[in-house]
Scaffold this active site. Structure first.
Site, PDB file in Angstrom:
ATOM      1  N   SER B 331       0.814  -1.227   0.000  1.00  0.00           N
ATOM      2  CA  SER B 331       0.000   0.000   0.000  1.00  0.00           C
ATOM      3  C   SER B 331       0.844   1.272   0.000  1.00  0.00           C
ATOM      4  O   SER B 331       0.305   2.352  -0.246  1.00  0.00           O
ATOM      5  CB  SER B 331      -0.935   0.009   1.197  1.00  0.00           C
ATOM      6  OG  SER B 331      -1.802  -1.086   1.100  1.00  0.00           O
ATOM      7  N   HIS B 374     -15.360   0.376   3.067  1.00  0.00           N
ATOM      8  CA  HIS B 374     -15.165   1.724   3.595  1.00  0.00           C
ATOM      9  C   HIS B 374     -16.300   2.670   3.231  1.00  0.00           C
ATOM     10  O   HIS B 374     -16.250   3.852   3.544  1.00  0.00           O
ATOM     11  CB  HIS B 374     -13.852   2.314   3.062  1.00  0.00           C
ATOM     12  CG  HIS B 374     -12.650   1.633   3.605  1.00  0.00           C
ATOM     13  ND1 HIS B 374     -12.018   0.593   2.933  1.00  0.00           N
ATOM     14  CD2 HIS B 374     -11.956   1.801   4.748  1.00  0.00           C
ATOM     15  CE1 HIS B 374     -10.991   0.182   3.629  1.00  0.00           C
ATOM     16  NE2 HIS B 374     -10.915   0.896   4.744  1.00  0.00           N
ATOM     17  N   CYS B 387      -7.811   2.435   1.557  1.00  0.00           N
ATOM     18  CA  CYS B 387      -8.879   1.685   0.902  1.00  0.00           C
ATOM     19  C   CYS B 387      -8.404   1.096  -0.420  1.00  0.00           C
ATOM     20  O   CYS B 387      -8.023   1.818  -1.341  1.00  0.00           O
ATOM     21  CB  CYS B 387     -10.090   2.590   0.652  1.00  0.00           C
ATOM     22  SG  CYS B 387     -11.376   1.753  -0.301  1.00  0.00           S
TER      23      CYS B 387
END
Lengths: 371, 620
Positions: B331, B374, B387
């Site tokens: 991420s 989310h 997300c």
């Protein structure tokens, strides 16, 4: 085509002296490389030197057939192309031990700077024997020959190869002196260079370059390199005493104390094994060779011929003087080989070419010319 | 008849032409010849006849030797002048066979004094049978004190035995920053012949990796020597000449030794790397890799077994995990995708995607890390909460080649240019690359994986640190550098190395502001993935990352899976962050191999390094 007179005027005495010197060279190289020859009987530098010698002899024979007069118009072209090769060496040459001297063509390596020594002679001889350049030429007439000399000298210095640069300079200077130079020009030349020496030394040269030059003049500044070599060379020569230690019995040589023993320091190998008698004989043979070639210069048909011969003898003379001078500790070590004695292909072939040119002039000293 | 010339023929005789005028010069040449002949013959008479017997004696007892004097290698300091690498004296046992009457006896005696096996010494002598007998031969290196004392006491009875002093490398903080500093080892024969190592001698040490190798030409000095005359048992009678050695130049690193130690302590027991750089100039502040290795071992002469153990160790201690190994970024990659998408117009600051916990694409379901989803998120919240679904959609809109283009701008997928041996370039895939490498065209589904830093993406921790530094400083991508000053050993000549800008990234400030707001929210806002590491003293910005090592099957129970997976299959934990968020002074990238979650494993490490740097400075 081959006139009877051509053969009659061939100077055999030069050839006999030359063979004597070459034989001494082969004996010395054999001794210097003895360990290598024992290890590789079929592939060693001694055998290669024999091959070079054969090539050199062929070059010498071939060079006899072309009338040197024909070179007069060709020499600017030859000079120009060798000069180009010198530039090429700097760009694309093979680097060995930090200097670019070698060029490789079709698997053969050679040093264009060696050939320059012969080519500069032809070029200067051609210039000084032309109609409008008299003996004791005026200052204006000296500008061109000085340029002819400086160009290759600078290129060779850039390689860097100080020894060859000095050789070329010595050869050219001898020719210019031979043509005749007025003392006042000499003074002008010296005075015009003098004011530049200090600024160049101070600003243009890097510290390591200065150090190299200083070491040349004073080997004791580099006791682990040049200083050590000179000390060992002197021990080798001195230990030969009057009669020498005998062929293959040189201990300095065997124990690897001598550096560059088959090239620059070959004289030490000879002097150690054959003593004062041997070294005196070799020196006298060189004197005889120079004497005989200068005799050809005196007898030659025209000014062009005698200048060629003088240039070629100067080539042999100065190399011998500088090389022997450095190994006996009288002159700085600059990396000049002993003509016909030291190992080296390019140098041997060029020297054979030089002798060929001398004989060429000798053969044509009386010739019937058709109008 | 007398005046008639034969028609068509002309005899040219030299005596009648201009050659005569050369006669004076001719005699000058003969004179030169004669003068040199006389001088040379006299000189030879002097050398060979008058002094011949003395030279003959010298040649038979050639007693002039060259002794070498080693030079000392440059010292390496940290940025504050703390020495990291120094030199210490080492004593070697050397014999000169020519001066030894009873070689066997001497070798046995030496072996007894050194408490070594005499066969080792015999083997060395046998191997050097062909080298000249007057040459010094080293038979034992780096003697210990006791052995040295015993030999010194017996020296008088042992002609031809010499103790040689040589400066040796000493790693004061053995193993610290070992991958960055590097190590030494003896020059090989092939290296001796190469152009790079002209003027080197056999037996000398050269830098093999790291700074020791990259700055070899400065660190390595020049060996000196002396010409000495020795007597029949090899004792020095007279010093004939001497050349003093030249010491190598000293290096000042950009490393902060305190910070480096802090980072290494944090990594203890873990496998991974922490790289800290200064976003204002690209200087490397800390470069820690774990496991590390013993640099001293290389100096003492690495045995074959030791080498095998090092290279075969499954934890790869020699691997430079900071810049020589590449990992999927997970991420942490999202910051670059986000800024690229904003710049390219694929999204705006207000674009939202709704996240139900997965993205259905074709017949596959790509999951968000949060199964519950989310809801609707914009780019700022997508970064804060990491997300996945938002970035799946963004990535699909931007496309693989655009993503690569923006990642490349921030230095990913190319070597950073730190100039250390073995840097990994990483990999940022493009559709062209995939066709070239595998022959199969790019699948759009693969774009989904690379949008969150999975799939083919590979980056090094150093690349991430530099890339985030470029985000933090609004688009200046620096070349990382480790050596800030080179000085002569006497301190007289000093060369300062200036920071070099690799490129100014052509992205508008407003896009930087949006992404940076998100990155700050990761730590500072209550819903941020790394809110736990918040330090109220300053604002921290950063991004967590969890790089999958093993693909998780669809529909699997993730909680259960985490409990069941073996350590080696656990995800790599990432965190890359900088602080203070408004005016970054330090940017840190940390990876812990198989560490699990970035937020819990890597983020605290980064915060502790930042704290040590920012607070350590205020204390000082």
């Amino acid at each position: 085509m081959m006139d009877r007179r051509l053969i009659e005027n061939f100077d055999w005495s030069i050839i006999w002296v030359l063979f004597a010197i070459i034989s001494i060279g082969l004996l010395s190289i054999y001794s210097a490389l003895y360990v290598q020859i024992q290890a590789h009987p079929t592939n060693n530098l001694f055998l290669r030197q024999l091959v070079w010698l054969a090539v050199g002899m062929m070059v010498m024979c071939c060079s006899l057939f072309i009338d040197y007069q024909k070179l007069r118009s060709l020499s600017p072209w030859i000079y120009g192309s060798v000069l180009l090769l010198l530039v090429l060496v700097l760009v694309a040459g093979k680097e060995v031990n930090g200097s670019r001297r070698w060029i490789e063509i079709a698997g053969f390596q050679f040093q264009p700077s060696e050939f320059m020594k012969v080519v500069i002679v032809l070029q200067l001889a051609g210039y000084f024997s032309s109609q409008d350049v008299p003996g004791y030429p005026s200052l204006g007439k000296l500008i061109l020959p000085v340029c002819f000399t400086i160009a290759p000298v600078l290129l060779v210095l850039a390689e860097p190869d100080l020894g060859t640069a000095i050789s070329i300079l010595a050869i050219s200077t001898t020719i210019i002196f031979y043509v005749g130079i007025r003392w006042k020009y000499l003074a002008i030349g010296a005075l015009s260079i003098l004011p530049f020496i200090m600024p160049i030394w101070e600003h243009a040269l890097k510290p390591y370059q200065k150090r190299r030059i200083l070491i040349l003049l004073r080997p004791d500044l580099d006791p682990l390199g040049a200083g050590y070599h000179i000390r060992q060379s002197k021990i080798a020569i001195g230990s030969g005493m009057l009669w020498g230690k005998g062929f293959l019995n040189g201990t300095q040589n065997k124990l690897h104390f001598l550096p560059e023993k088959h090239t620059d320091f070959i004289f030490s190998v000879w002097a150690e094994e054959w003593g004062f008698v041997g070294s005196a004989v070799l020196i006298l043979l060189f004197c005889l060779l120079i004497f005989l070639t200068l005799r050809v210069a005196g007898r030659s048909r025209d000014r062009y011929g005698s200048l060629i011969v003088v240039g070629m003898s100067a080539y042999i003379l100065w190399q011998a003087i500088i090389n022997i001078g450095m190994v006996i500790g009288l002159l700085p070590v600059v990396g000049i080989t002993l003509p016909f004695v030291s190992y080296g292909g390019s140098s041997l072939i060029t020297l054979c070419l030089a002798v060929g040119m001398i004989e060429n002039v000798s053969m044509r000293r009386y010739v019937f010319q058709t109008r | 008849m007398k005046n008639k010339k034969p028609i068509g023929l002309k005899i040219i005789n030299w005596e009648s032409t201009e050659t005569v005028s050369f006669q004076r010069q001719h005699f000058a040449l003969y004179a030169i010849l004669l003068v040199f002949l006389m001088i040379y013959l006299l000189r030879l008479w002097h050398l060979q006849v008058l002094e011949g017997s003395s030279y003959r004696f010298q040649s038979e007892n050639n007693r002039i030797r060259i002794e070498e004097i080693s030079s000392s290698r440059g010292i390496i300091f940290d940025r504050a002048g703390v020495p990291i690498v120094e030199n210490r004296p080492a004593y070697h046992l050397v014999i000169i066979r020519e001066d030894i009457r009873d070689l066997d006896g001497t070798l046995r005696e030496l072996a007894r004094l050194c408490e070594r096996n005499p066969d080792d010494f015999f083997a060395i002598v046998e191997a050097n049978r062909t080298t000249p007998k007057f040459m010094p031969l080293r038979i034992a290196s780096d003697l210990d004190r006791d052995c040295l004392a015993r030999i010194e006491a017996q020296r008088i009875r042992l002609p031809g035995v010499v103790i040689q002093l040589e400066p040796k490398r000493e790693y004061k903080w053995n193993g610290t920053a070992a991958h960055l500093v590097g190590y030494l080892s003896e020059i090989t024969e092939a290296e001796l012949r190469s152009e790079k190592y002209q003027g080197y001698y056999p037996g000398e040490d050269i830098g093999k990796v790291g700074v020791e190798s990259a700055f070899e030409q400065y660190l390595h000095g020049k060996r000196g020597g002396r010409q000495v005359e020795v007597d029949a048992v090899g004792r020095r009678i007279r010093l004939l000449d001497e050349v003093l050695p030249i010491s190598g130049r000293n290096l000042w690193l950009t490393l902060d030794m305190d910070l480096q130690r802090t980072a290494e302590l944090l990594l203890e027991g873990k496998t991974g790397a922490i790289v800290a750089v200064d976003p204002r100039d690209g200087s490397v502040l800390a470069f820690a890799c774990n496991p590390t290795f013993d640099q001293e071992k290389f100096i003492r002469g690495l045995k074959k077994d030791d080498w095998n153990a090092l290279t075969k160790d499954p934890s790869h201690p020699l691997l430079n995990r900071g810049s020589g190994a590449a990992y999927p970024p997970g991420s942490t990659y999202k910051a670059f995708v986000a800024i690229g998408a904003l710049k390219d117009g694929a999204i705006t600051s207000t674009s939202t995607f709704s996240c139900p916990g997965y993205l259905q694409y074709g017949d596959r379901r790509y999951r968000c890390w949060r199964d519950a989803g989310h809801g609707g998120v914009d780019v700022e919240r997508a970064i804060i909460q990491s997300c996945d679904v938002f970035f799946y959609n963004t990535g699909l809109k931007l496309g693989v080649d655009k993503i690569a283009q923006y990642a490349n701008m921030f230095g990913l997928g190319e070597r950073t240019g730190i100039g250390l041996y073995g840097e990994h370039p990483g990999l940022i895939p493009t559709s062209w690359w995939k066709k070239q490498a595998t022959g199969v065209p790019w699948q759009r589904g693969e774009t989904i994986s690379i949008s969150i830093g999975q799939g083919f993406d590979l980056v090094t921790p150093l690349q991430m640190a530099m890339g985030y530094a470029a985000v933090g400083n609004n688009g200046k991508l620096w070349y990382p550098y480790v050596v800030k000053r080179i000085e002569g050993s006497t301190g007289d000549e000093i060369a300062e190395i200036k920071p070099r800008l690799k490129r100014s990234i052509p992205i508008e400030q407003r896009y930087f502001d949006i992404v940076k707001k998100g990155l700050t929210g990761v730590v500072e806002s209550a819903g941020g993935t790394a809110h736990a590491i918040r330090d109220p003293a300053y604002q921290t910005a950063g991004k967590t990352g969890t790089a999958q090592v093993v693909h998780v099957a669809q529909g699997a129970n993730r909680k259960l899976l985490e409990k069941l997976t073996k350590a080696k299959d656990k995800d790599h934990a990432w965190f890359v962050g900088y602080a203070p968020a408004g005016d970054p002074q330090i940017c840190v990238a940390a990876i812990v191999e198989h560490g699990g979650h970035g937020a819990s494993m890597a983020a605290p490490l980064v915060q502790k390094v930042i704290q040590a740097h920012l607070k350590g400075k205020t204390e000082k």
